[in-house]
Design a protein around this motif. Structure first.
Motif, mmCIF file in Angstrom:
data_model
loop_
_atom_site.group_PDB
_atom_site.id
_atom_site.type_symbol
_atom_site.label_atom_id
_atom_site.label_comp_id
_atom_site.label_asym_id
_atom_site.label_seq_id
_atom_site.Cartn_x
_atom_site.Cartn_y
_atom_site.Cartn_z
ATOM 1 N N LEU A 86 19.673 -4.938 -21.336
ATOM 2 C CA LEU A 86 19.980 -3.552 -20.968
ATOM 3 C C LEU A 86 20.881 -2.894 -22.014
ATOM 4 O O LEU A 86 20.743 -1.702 -22.298
ATOM 5 C CB LEU A 86 20.663 -3.521 -19.586
ATOM 6 C CG LEU A 86 19.743 -3.810 -18.402
ATOM 7 C CD1 LEU A 86 20.552 -3.853 -17.104
ATOM 8 C CD2 LEU A 86 18.645 -2.771 -18.299
ATOM 9 N N TRP A 87 21.782 -3.656 -22.622
ATOM 10 C CA TRP A 87 22.660 -3.099 -23.660
ATOM 11 C C TRP A 87 21.859 -2.746 -24.910
ATOM 12 O O TRP A 87 22.069 -1.702 -25.516
ATOM 13 C CB TRP A 87 23.754 -4.114 -23.992
ATOM 14 C CG TRP A 87 24.692 -3.664 -25.061
ATOM 15 C CD1 TRP A 87 25.666 -2.723 -24.947
ATOM 16 C CD2 TRP A 87 24.722 -4.130 -26.415
ATOM 17 N NE1 TRP A 87 26.296 -2.574 -26.137
ATOM 18 C CE2 TRP A 87 25.741 -3.425 -27.059
ATOM 19 C CE3 TRP A 87 23.988 -5.063 -27.122
ATOM 20 C CZ2 TRP A 87 26.038 -3.641 -28.403
ATOM 21 C CZ3 TRP A 87 24.297 -5.278 -28.429
ATOM 22 C CH2 TRP A 87 25.317 -4.558 -29.069
ATOM 23 N N VAL A 88 20.880 -3.609 -25.289
ATOM 24 C CA VAL A 88 20.072 -3.361 -26.493
ATOM 25 C C VAL A 88 19.072 -2.254 -26.251
ATOM 26 O O VAL A 88 18.927 -1.341 -27.070
ATOM 27 C CB VAL A 88 19.364 -4.650 -26.951
ATOM 28 C CG1 VAL A 88 18.365 -4.366 -28.042
ATOM 29 C CG2 VAL A 88 20.367 -5.673 -27.414
ATOM 30 N N PHE A 89 18.349 -2.280 -25.140
ATOM 31 C CA PHE A 89 17.256 -1.337 -24.912
ATOM 32 C C PHE A 89 17.599 -0.225 -23.926
ATOM 33 O O PHE A 89 16.817 0.710 -23.784
ATOM 34 C CB PHE A 89 16.025 -2.099 -24.397
ATOM 35 C CG PHE A 89 15.485 -3.100 -25.367
ATOM 36 C CD1 PHE A 89 14.879 -2.693 -26.544
ATOM 37 C CD2 PHE A 89 15.600 -4.459 -25.114
ATOM 38 C CE1 PHE A 89 14.384 -3.624 -27.442
ATOM 39 C CE2 PHE A 89 15.113 -5.396 -26.010
ATOM 40 C CZ PHE A 89 14.494 -4.969 -27.173
ATOM 41 N N GLY A 90 18.732 -0.328 -23.258
ATOM 42 C CA GLY A 90 19.024 0.631 -22.202
ATOM 43 C C GLY A 90 19.737 1.804 -22.688
ATOM 44 O O GLY A 90 19.732 2.900 -22.243
ATOM 45 N N GLY A 128 23.363 -12.917 -17.945
ATOM 46 C CA GLY A 128 23.789 -12.588 -19.301
ATOM 47 C C GLY A 128 22.665 -11.989 -20.123
ATOM 48 O O GLY A 128 22.865 -11.006 -20.849
ATOM 49 N N LEU A 129 21.471 -12.556 -20.018
ATOM 50 C CA LEU A 129 20.328 -12.016 -20.768
ATOM 51 C C LEU A 129 19.910 -10.646 -20.255
ATOM 52 O O LEU A 129 19.494 -9.787 -21.036
ATOM 53 C CB LEU A 129 19.157 -12.988 -20.718
ATOM 54 C CG LEU A 129 19.338 -14.271 -21.535
ATOM 55 C CD1 LEU A 129 18.204 -15.247 -21.265
ATOM 56 C CD2 LEU A 129 19.422 -13.949 -23.024
ATOM 57 N N VAL A 130 20.025 -10.422 -18.954
ATOM 58 C CA VAL A 130 19.720 -9.093 -18.406
ATOM 59 C C VAL A 130 20.700 -8.063 -18.947
ATOM 60 O O VAL A 130 20.299 -6.974 -19.388
ATOM 61 C CB VAL A 130 19.742 -9.113 -16.857
ATOM 62 C CG1 VAL A 130 19.751 -7.704 -16.288
ATOM 63 C CG2 VAL A 130 18.557 -9.889 -16.325
#
Length: 76
Positions: free
Chosen positions: A72-76, A66-68
Protein backbone atom coordinates in the motif's frame (compact mmCIF):
# COMPACT_ATOMS: atom_id res chain seq x y z
CA UNK A 1 31.88 -72.79 -11.74
CA UNK A 2 31.16 -71.27 -8.34
CA UNK A 3 30.50 -67.87 -9.93
CA UNK A 4 27.95 -69.34 -12.34
CA UNK A 5 26.19 -71.15 -9.51
CA UNK A 6 26.10 -68.02 -7.32
CA UNK A 7 24.64 -65.87 -10.10
CA UNK A 8 22.09 -68.59 -10.90
CA UNK A 9 20.94 -68.68 -7.26
CA UNK A 10 20.49 -64.90 -7.24
CA UNK A 11 18.32 -65.08 -10.36
CA UNK A 12 15.81 -67.44 -8.69
CA UNK A 13 13.27 -65.46 -6.70
CA UNK A 14 10.83 -66.97 -4.21
CA UNK A 15 7.22 -67.08 -5.33
CA UNK A 16 4.89 -64.16 -4.65
CA UNK A 17 3.33 -65.70 -1.54
CA UNK A 18 6.71 -66.27 0.09
CA UNK A 19 7.70 -62.68 -0.67
CA UNK A 20 4.47 -61.37 0.85
CA UNK A 21 5.03 -63.56 3.92
CA UNK A 22 8.59 -62.26 4.26
CA UNK A 23 7.34 -58.68 3.92
CA UNK A 24 4.74 -59.18 6.67
CA UNK A 25 7.35 -60.83 8.91
CA UNK A 26 9.67 -57.86 8.42
CA UNK A 27 6.82 -55.45 9.27
CA UNK A 28 6.11 -57.32 12.50
CA UNK A 29 9.82 -57.34 13.39
CA UNK A 30 10.01 -53.57 12.89
CA UNK A 31 6.82 -52.93 14.88
CA UNK A 32 8.34 -54.81 17.84
CA UNK A 33 11.10 -52.18 17.92
CA UNK A 34 8.65 -49.28 18.32
CA UNK A 35 8.66 -47.64 21.75
CA UNK A 36 5.31 -46.18 22.80
CA UNK A 37 5.68 -42.82 24.58
CA UNK A 38 4.34 -42.36 28.08
CA UNK A 39 1.36 -40.08 28.66
CA UNK A 40 3.67 -37.36 30.02
CA UNK A 41 5.98 -37.53 26.99
CA UNK A 42 3.02 -37.46 24.62
CA UNK A 43 1.56 -34.42 26.36
CA UNK A 44 4.81 -32.44 26.26
CA UNK A 45 5.56 -33.32 22.63
CA UNK A 46 2.01 -32.30 21.67
CA UNK A 47 2.44 -29.04 23.61
CA UNK A 48 5.74 -28.35 21.84
CA UNK A 49 4.14 -28.89 18.43
CA UNK A 50 1.20 -26.65 19.36
CA UNK A 51 3.51 -23.82 20.49
CA UNK A 52 5.65 -24.19 17.35
CA UNK A 53 2.57 -23.97 15.12
CA UNK A 54 1.37 -20.86 17.00
CA UNK A 55 4.78 -19.21 16.54
CA UNK A 56 4.78 -19.96 12.82
CA UNK A 57 1.23 -18.61 12.50
CA UNK A 58 2.33 -15.39 14.23
CA UNK A 59 5.35 -15.11 11.93
CA UNK A 60 3.30 -15.61 8.76
CA UNK A 61 0.61 -13.21 9.98
CA UNK A 62 3.24 -10.56 10.75
CA UNK A 63 4.83 -11.01 7.33
CA UNK A 64 1.42 -10.78 5.66
CA UNK A 65 0.53 -7.51 7.42
CA UNK A 66 4.01 -6.13 6.73
CA UNK A 67 3.80 -6.95 3.02
CA UNK A 68 0.32 -5.42 2.80
CA UNK A 69 1.59 -2.21 4.41
CA UNK A 70 4.62 -2.13 2.08
CA UNK A 71 2.43 -2.74 -0.97
CA UNK A 72 0.00 0.00 0.00
CA UNK A 73 2.91 2.38 0.68
CA UNK A 74 4.50 1.66 -2.75
CA UNK A 75 1.33 1.56 -4.86
CA UNK A 76 -1.20 3.35 -2.69
Amino acid sequence: MDMAKASNEKAIKPNVFMRIGLFIKQIIDELRKVVTPTAKELFFWSLAVFIFVLLLMALVTGMDFGLVKATLWVFG
